[in-house]
Design an enzyme around this catalytic site. Structure first.
Site, short mmCIF file in Angstrom:
data_model
loop_
_atom_site.label_atom_id
_atom_site.label_comp_id
_atom_site.label_asym_id
_atom_site.label_seq_id
_atom_site.Cartn_x
_atom_site.Cartn_y
_atom_site.Cartn_z
N SER A 149 5.59 -11.26 -10.65
CA SER A 149 6.60 -11.87 -9.40
C SER A 149 7.08 -13.53 -9.92
O SER A 149 7.94 -13.85 -9.36
CB SER A 149 6.22 -11.65 -8.14
OG SER A 149 4.90 -12.54 -8.07
N LYS A 172 -3.57 -5.94 -13.80
CA LYS A 172 -3.00 -5.04 -12.93
C LYS A 172 -2.07 -4.47 -13.55
O LYS A 172 -1.26 -5.00 -14.59
CB LYS A 172 -2.23 -5.71 -11.72
CG LYS A 172 -1.52 -4.80 -10.60
CD LYS A 172 -1.12 -5.41 -9.32
CE LYS A 172 -0.08 -6.30 -9.31
NZ LYS A 172 1.33 -5.43 -9.94
N GLU A 183 1.40 -0.95 -13.26
CA GLU A 183 2.34 -0.32 -12.19
C GLU A 183 2.52 1.14 -12.65
O GLU A 183 2.55 1.29 -14.11
CB GLU A 183 3.71 -1.07 -12.16
CG GLU A 183 3.47 -2.53 -11.76
CD GLU A 183 5.18 -2.99 -11.55
OE1 GLU A 183 5.98 -2.21 -11.60
OE2 GLU A 183 5.07 -4.35 -11.08
N GLU A 210 2.87 -0.99 -2.46
CA GLU A 210 3.97 -1.60 -1.87
C GLU A 210 4.97 -0.88 -1.37
O GLU A 210 5.41 0.26 -2.00
CB GLU A 210 4.67 -2.39 -3.15
CG GLU A 210 5.68 -3.31 -2.88
CD GLU A 210 5.96 -4.42 -4.01
OE1 GLU A 210 5.25 -4.37 -5.01
OE2 GLU A 210 6.99 -5.10 -3.51
O1 KIV Z 1 3.95 -9.45 -9.18
C1 KIV Z 1 3.61 -9.39 -7.92
O2 KIV Z 1 3.61 -10.58 -7.28
C2 KIV Z 1 3.10 -8.23 -7.39
C3 KIV Z 1 2.84 -8.16 -5.65
C4 KIV Z 1 4.21 -8.05 -5.27
C5 KIV Z 1 1.78 -7.03 -5.69
O3 KIV Z 1 2.96 -7.23 -8.09
#
Ligand code: KIV
Length: 293
Positions: free
Chosen positions: A69, A140, A142, A209
């Protein structure tokens, strides 16, 4: 919403001196799973630089997500798709230095950006190594389905993985915009299948989300070995995450409905983060009818 415990005159707040003893043990993977088992809510915030990461650590935030983000809130991009691995490495390193400056107790998650884990499991491992060597404790990624074997490959090689289902911003164009996911019976069943497969592959955190609150509550019960972290997914998840700029009320775009501005009643950034931690731990945030579907 609860009052901020910090009343510092500085808009940032006063951090404990670097020499102060840590107020808690460093957060670890077993500890996060233990919190999930005991029903203690896990708090997560995004942070992208040393200063805000230091504040999050001092405020007692359990996990910092160095999210892609940052493409939108730091770089001014229209989506997260343009973020590169090199940019993520730079921000993970900055956050790690900030956390070490204070208590050094917060669990740090580095987001793998679009195109850095999609081609092959080997590509995913190379990309994850860059973020782990920058100091992240976990990566992380997706999506469900094809990502399952990638998660297994990383976990088998000692890399803790946080998965991410529901609204997955890297594929926002394919999803048709920023909209709630898992609303039909078919979509909910697919989400459940993906979540169970990700847990079996070894993912230990799962961001949900923009998922209906009853579905994320059910997923949380179904996944004892994988703690769900909600964002716009209701109160009955194992933990919550918000984008830092949103919860401080400094988002340049439209504020998502599931966000609360914690800065509005706080005297400082540190106070806003402490209020967030308190609100999540005491289940006062999110308020289901205000912050979820
Ligand atoms: O990139 C990010 O900040 C995220 C959050 C919205 C969970 O993936």
């Amino acid at each position: 919403m609860s009052e901020s415990p910090s009343t510092s005159a500085s808009p940032y707040g006063t951090l404990p001196p670097a020499s102060a003893p840590a107020q808690r043990k460093p957060v670890s993977l077993p500890r996060l799973l233990d919190m999930h088992a005991r029903g203690e809510k896990i708090t997560m915030l995004t942070a992208y630089d040393a200063t805000f990461a230091a504040a999050a650590d001092a405020a007692g935030v359990d996990c910092i997500l160095v999210g892609d983000s940052l493409g939108m809130v730091c770089q001014g991009l229209s989506s997260t798709v343009g973020v590169t691995l090199e940019t993520m490495r730079y921000h993970v390193e900055s956050v790690v230095r900030g956390v070490q400056r204070v208590q050094g107790t917060t669990w740090i998650i580095g987001d793998l950006p679009y195109g850095t884990y999609h081609a092959s499991k080997e590509q995913a491992f190379q990309s994850a190594s860059v973020l782990m060597q920058a100091g992240a404790h976990m990566v992380k990624l997706e999506g469900g389905g094809w990502t399952t074997e990638t998660v297994r490959f990383l976990v088998e090689r000692g890399i803790p993985v946080c998965a991410h289902l529901g609204l997955t911003p890297q594929t926002v164009h394919a999803l048709g915009g920023y909209r709630v996911q898992g609303k039909t019976d078919e979509a909910a069943a697919e989400l459940k299948r993906h979540a169970l497969a990700l847990q079996d592959a070894g993912a230990t955190l799962l961001v949900l989300e923009m998922v209906p609150a009853d579905l994320s509550a059910e997923l949380t019960r179904l996944l004892p070995r994988c703690a769900t972290i909600g964002i716009g997914a209701g109160v009955d998840t194992a933990g919550q995450v918000l984008v830092l700029h949103d919860m401080l009320g400094v988002n340049l775009g439209k504020m998502p409905k599931f966000v609360h501005n914690f800065m509005a009643d706080a005297g400082s950034v540190l106070g806003a983060m402490q209020a967030y931690v308190q609100a999540v731990k005491s289940k006062k945030f999110p308020v289901n009818h205000l912050h979820a579907w």
